[in-house]
Design an enzyme around this catalytic site. Structure first.
Site, PDB file in Angstrom:
ATOM      1  N   ASP A  51      45.104  25.863  69.493  1.00  0.00           N
ATOM      2  CA  ASP A  51      44.579  25.651  70.921  1.00  0.00           C
ATOM      3  C   ASP A  51      45.311  24.692  71.933  1.00  0.00           C
ATOM      4  O   ASP A  51      46.296  24.165  71.648  1.00  0.00           O
ATOM      5  CB  ASP A  51      42.979  24.991  71.044  1.00  0.00           C
ATOM      6  CG  ASP A  51      42.130  25.923  70.109  1.00  0.00           C
ATOM      7  OD1 ASP A  51      42.359  27.085  69.974  1.00  0.00           O
ATOM      8  OD2 ASP A  51      41.321  25.372  69.306  1.00  0.00           O
ATOM      9  N   TYR A 109      44.363  19.207  58.730  1.00  0.00           N
ATOM     10  CA  TYR A 109      44.566  18.826  60.125  1.00  0.00           C
ATOM     11  C   TYR A 109      43.978  17.259  60.253  1.00  0.00           C
ATOM     12  O   TYR A 109      43.458  16.777  59.429  1.00  0.00           O
ATOM     13  CB  TYR A 109      43.388  19.794  60.823  1.00  0.00           C
ATOM     14  CG  TYR A 109      43.717  20.887  61.469  1.00  0.00           C
ATOM     15  CD1 TYR A 109      44.391  21.313  62.652  1.00  0.00           C
ATOM     16  CD2 TYR A 109      43.517  21.883  60.560  1.00  0.00           C
ATOM     17  CE1 TYR A 109      44.685  22.294  62.916  1.00  0.00           C
ATOM     18  CE2 TYR A 109      43.803  23.499  60.768  1.00  0.00           C
ATOM     19  CZ  TYR A 109      44.254  23.502  61.970  1.00  0.00           C
ATOM     20  OH  TYR A 109      44.687  24.844  62.374  1.00  0.00           O
TER      21      TYR A 109
END
Length: 239
Positions: A51, A109
């Site tokens: 994103d 992540y």
């Protein structure tokens, strides 16, 4: 020939991976560099879209087309063509039927939060509320395992919203909170929503029962505490 590139980038100047009109994206830069090197359009795919403002330490990207350029030459030329905040860390040649989007064993992540509230907002989430590390670690156990994570994504067209989170490693060093989440796959905004929900619970904005209800009665977009994109880093993808 199909090339597998492992790419790192500083996401602060980009609107994520996906090509969009009139704004800089990671795909646009990779595509521009590829066109310059191969003198034609090549098929470019990545393991998963990041994103706006999200960073990557190792994003797998494939470039495919009719080419026989040596992989080391491609690596060198790509890093000459790309802006300095996007780097090709390594490259290998893979079979033509290799699909970068599928067959992953896990993804990791990392999310960084500055508990002093003084972090550079391009690279951290700032959290200025009272903080309880033990409470956070205890709450994170709820997310481990194979569960329906529909509440933690706003995208509604997934065939299946069940994901398996293998581990959430939490560390606090010099006021920097690091949450590293390892799972078999992640939906859009899933990591940021997990982090946001955990921090909201830590500061008392979500009760234990409300946190549990996100799993007991999952619904797309149910969790409303999305952490900012700039604190998120894609660390690794394993095949």
């Amino acid at each position: 020939m199909k090339y597998l590139l492992w790419i790192s980038y500083d996401g602060k100047n980009y609107y994520g991976w996906t090509p969009q009109p009139k704004v800089p994206t990671i795909f646009k830069e990779i595509n521009k560099a590829s066109n310059s090197i191969f003198k034609k359009e090549m098929q470019i795919r990545c393991s998963g879209r990041t994103d706006r403002y999200v960073h990557a330490l190792s994003l797998p990207v494939t470039i495919y087309g009719n080419s026989s350029i040596n992989k080391d030459t491609v690596l060198s030329l790509m890093n000459k063509e790309l802006p300095s905040d996007i780097r090709v860390e390594k490259i290998e040649v893979v079979p033509n039927d290799f699909e970068v989007r599928f067959g992953t064993k896990y993804k990791i992540y990392r999310y960084l939060t500055n508990l002093k509230g003084e972090g550079d907002v391009d690279y951290f989430n700032n959290h200025t509320y009272p903080f309880d590390l033990n409470k956070l670690i205890k709450a994170s156990k709820l997310f481990i395992g194979e569960k329906d994570f529909a509440s933690f994504t706003s995208k509604s067209n997934y065939e299946n919203t069940v994901r398996n989170i293998f581990n959430i490693d939490i560390k606090l060093t010099d006021g920097i909170l690091t949450m590293e989440i390892k799972g078999d796959g992640f939906m859009r905004y899933m990591v940021r929503n997990i982090v946001g929900a955990l921090l909201a619970h830590n500061r008392g904005a979500i009760s234990n029962s409300e946190l549990n209800d996100l799993f007991k009665n999952p619904k797309i977009g149910k969790s409303h505490f999305k952490a900012r994109g700039s604190g998120l880093y894609l660390v690794n993808v394993s095949y």
